[in-house]
Scaffold this motif. Structure first.
Motif, PDB file in Angstrom:
ATOM      1  N   MET A   1      33.633  34.378  30.702  1.00 11.06           N
ATOM      2  CA  MET A   1      33.203  34.884  32.004  1.00 11.06           C
ATOM      3  C   MET A   1      33.367  33.757  33.013  1.00 11.06           C
ATOM      4  N   ASP A   2      33.840  34.099  34.187  1.00  5.93           N
ATOM      5  CA  ASP A   2      34.073  33.125  35.254  1.00  5.93           C
ATOM      6  C   ASP A   2      32.743  32.467  35.665  1.00  5.93           C
ATOM      7  N   GLU A   3      32.723  31.126  35.747  1.00  4.18           N
ATOM      8  CA  GLU A   3      31.493  30.369  36.002  1.00  4.18           C
ATOM      9  C   GLU A   3      30.787  30.758  37.329  1.00  4.18           C
ATOM     10  N   PRO A   4      31.506  30.854  38.466  1.00  5.62           N
ATOM     11  CA  PRO A   4      30.803  31.261  39.706  1.00  5.62           C
ATOM     12  C   PRO A   4      30.200  32.667  39.603  1.00  5.62           C
ATOM     13  N   VAL A   5      30.911  33.571  38.943  1.00  6.36           N
ATOM     14  CA  VAL A   5      30.392  34.934  38.774  1.00  6.36           C
ATOM     15  C   VAL A   5      29.145  34.898  37.891  1.00  6.36           C
ATOM     16  N   LEU A   6      29.195  34.112  36.807  1.00 10.01           N
ATOM     17  CA  LEU A   6      28.058  33.993  35.899  1.00 10.01           C
ATOM     18  C   LEU A   6      26.826  33.449  36.632  1.00 10.01           C
ATOM     19  N   LYS A   7      27.031  32.458  37.500  1.00  6.74           N
ATOM     20  CA  LYS A   7      25.902  31.909  38.272  1.00  6.74           C
ATOM     21  C   LYS A   7      25.273  32.978  39.163  1.00  6.74           C
ATOM     22  N   GLN A   8      26.105  33.819  39.751  1.00  7.85           N
ATOM     23  CA  GLN A   8      25.569  34.898  40.592  1.00  7.85           C
ATOM     24  C   GLN A   8      24.816  35.927  39.745  1.00  7.85           C
ATOM     25  N   TYR A   9      25.349  36.229  38.551  1.00  4.28           N
ATOM     26  CA  TYR A   9      24.652  37.147  37.645  1.00  4.28           C
ATOM     27  C   TYR A   9      23.284  36.588  37.252  1.00  4.28           C
ATOM     28  N   ILE A  10      23.237  35.295  36.952  1.00  3.77           N
ATOM     29  CA  ILE A  10      21.958  34.667  36.579  1.00  3.77           C
ATOM     30  C   ILE A  10      20.960  34.781  37.740  1.00  3.77           C
ATOM     31  N   LEU A  11      21.435  34.533  38.948  1.00  2.00           N
ATOM     32  CA  LEU A  11      20.571  34.658  40.131  1.00  2.00           C
ATOM     33  C   LEU A  11      20.036  36.086  40.253  1.00  2.00           C
ATOM     34  N   ILE A  12      20.903  37.071  40.077  1.00  2.42           N
ATOM     35  CA  ILE A  12      20.479  38.471  40.189  1.00  2.42           C
ATOM     36  C   ILE A  12      19.488  38.832  39.076  1.00  2.42           C
ATOM     37  N   ILE A  13      19.765  38.403  37.858  1.00  2.00           N
ATOM     38  CA  ILE A  13      18.848  38.692  36.741  1.00  2.00           C
ATOM     39  C   ILE A  13      17.478  38.078  37.011  1.00  2.00           C
ATOM     40  N   ASN A  14      17.438  36.841  37.508  1.00  2.00           N
ATOM     41  CA  ASN A  14      16.149  36.215  37.813  1.00  2.00           C
ATOM     42  C   ASN A  14      15.381  37.004  38.868  1.00  2.00           C
ATOM     43  N   GLN A  15      16.089  37.518  39.851  1.00  3.82           N
ATOM     44  CA  GLN A  15      15.435  38.307  40.900  1.00  3.82           C
ATOM     45  C   GLN A  15      14.930  39.643  40.340  1.00  3.82           C
ATOM     46  N   VAL A  16      15.726  40.299  39.495  1.00  6.32           N
ATOM     47  CA  VAL A  16      15.303  41.563  38.876  1.00  6.32           C
ATOM     48  C   VAL A  16      14.083  41.318  37.991  1.00  6.32           C
ATOM     49  N   PHE A  17      14.108  40.219  37.215  1.00  9.38           N
ATOM     50  CA  PHE A  17      12.976  39.881  36.346  1.00  9.38           C
ATOM     51  C   PHE A  17      11.716  39.694  37.186  1.00  9.38           C
ATOM     52  N   ASP A  18      11.830  38.976  38.298  1.00 11.92           N
ATOM     53  CA  ASP A  18      10.682  38.738  39.171  1.00 11.92           C
ATOM     54  C   ASP A  18      10.165  40.052  39.764  1.00 11.92           C
ATOM     55  N   LEU A  19      11.072  40.918  40.205  1.00 11.16           N
ATOM     56  CA  LEU A  19      10.664  42.230  40.725  1.00 11.16           C
ATOM     57  C   LEU A  19       9.959  43.053  39.642  1.00 11.16           C
ATOM     58  N   GLU A  20      10.508  43.017  38.432  1.00  7.78           N
ATOM     59  CA  GLU A  20       9.931  43.769  37.313  1.00  7.78           C
ATOM     60  C   GLU A  20       8.498  43.304  37.045  1.00  7.78           C
ATOM     61  N   LYS A  21       8.277  41.982  37.055  1.00  7.81           N
ATOM     62  CA  LYS A  21       6.921  41.455  36.833  1.00  7.81           C
ATOM     63  C   LYS A  21       5.971  41.929  37.930  1.00  7.81           C
ATOM     64  N   LYS A  22       6.413  41.848  39.175  1.00  7.72           N
ATOM     65  CA  LYS A  22       5.555  42.234  40.303  1.00  7.72           C
ATOM     66  C   LYS A  22       5.263  43.733  40.286  1.00  7.72           C
TER      67      LYS A  22
END
Length: 112
Positions: free
Chosen positions: A1-22
């Motif tokens: 997987m392309d590194e810049p794309v992977l970094k963006q996916y990680i950012l999105i997953i962290n945001q979804v995880f935070d929303l899920e907790k809230k």
């Protein structure tokens, strides 16, 4: 997987995880569980998954978490809160951790 794309996916997953907790802390949270399952399934179709280790035992040999320890004791520890989840990537038949969880750890007996 392309590194810049992977970094963006990680950012999105962290945001979804935070929303899920809230959202899960709110009364309507359980009603949205099906939506979060669908989001997780979409990530899994890309080879990505995330995991919340909250409530699990913790010791210093655990390599999938970066911990801040609340209190002085280093015995009978558990993960009190997960700030960022463990993110795994499955690629070419291998699963690797691409983000260690950021957690807060406390002594189990101190919670009583």
């Amino acid at each position: 997987m392309d590194e810049p794309v992977l970094k963006q996916y990680i950012l999105i997953i962290n945001q979804v995880f935070d929303l899920e907790k809230k959202i899960n802390a709110q009364p309507e949270g359980p009603n949205l569980e099906r939506n979060f399952r669908r989001i997780r399934a979409a990530w899994e179709s890309l080879g990505l998954s995330y995991y919340d280790p909250t409530g699990e035992a913790y010791d210093e040999t655990r390599t999938d978490c970066e911990a801040s320890i609340s209190g002085d004791s280093e015995e009978n520890l558990f993960i009190q809160e997960t700030l960022k989840p463990i993110i795994r990537l499955e690629e070419d038949g291998f699963i690797k951790i691409i983000q260690r969880a950021i957690v807060i750890v406390a002594q189990k007996d101190a919670q009583k």
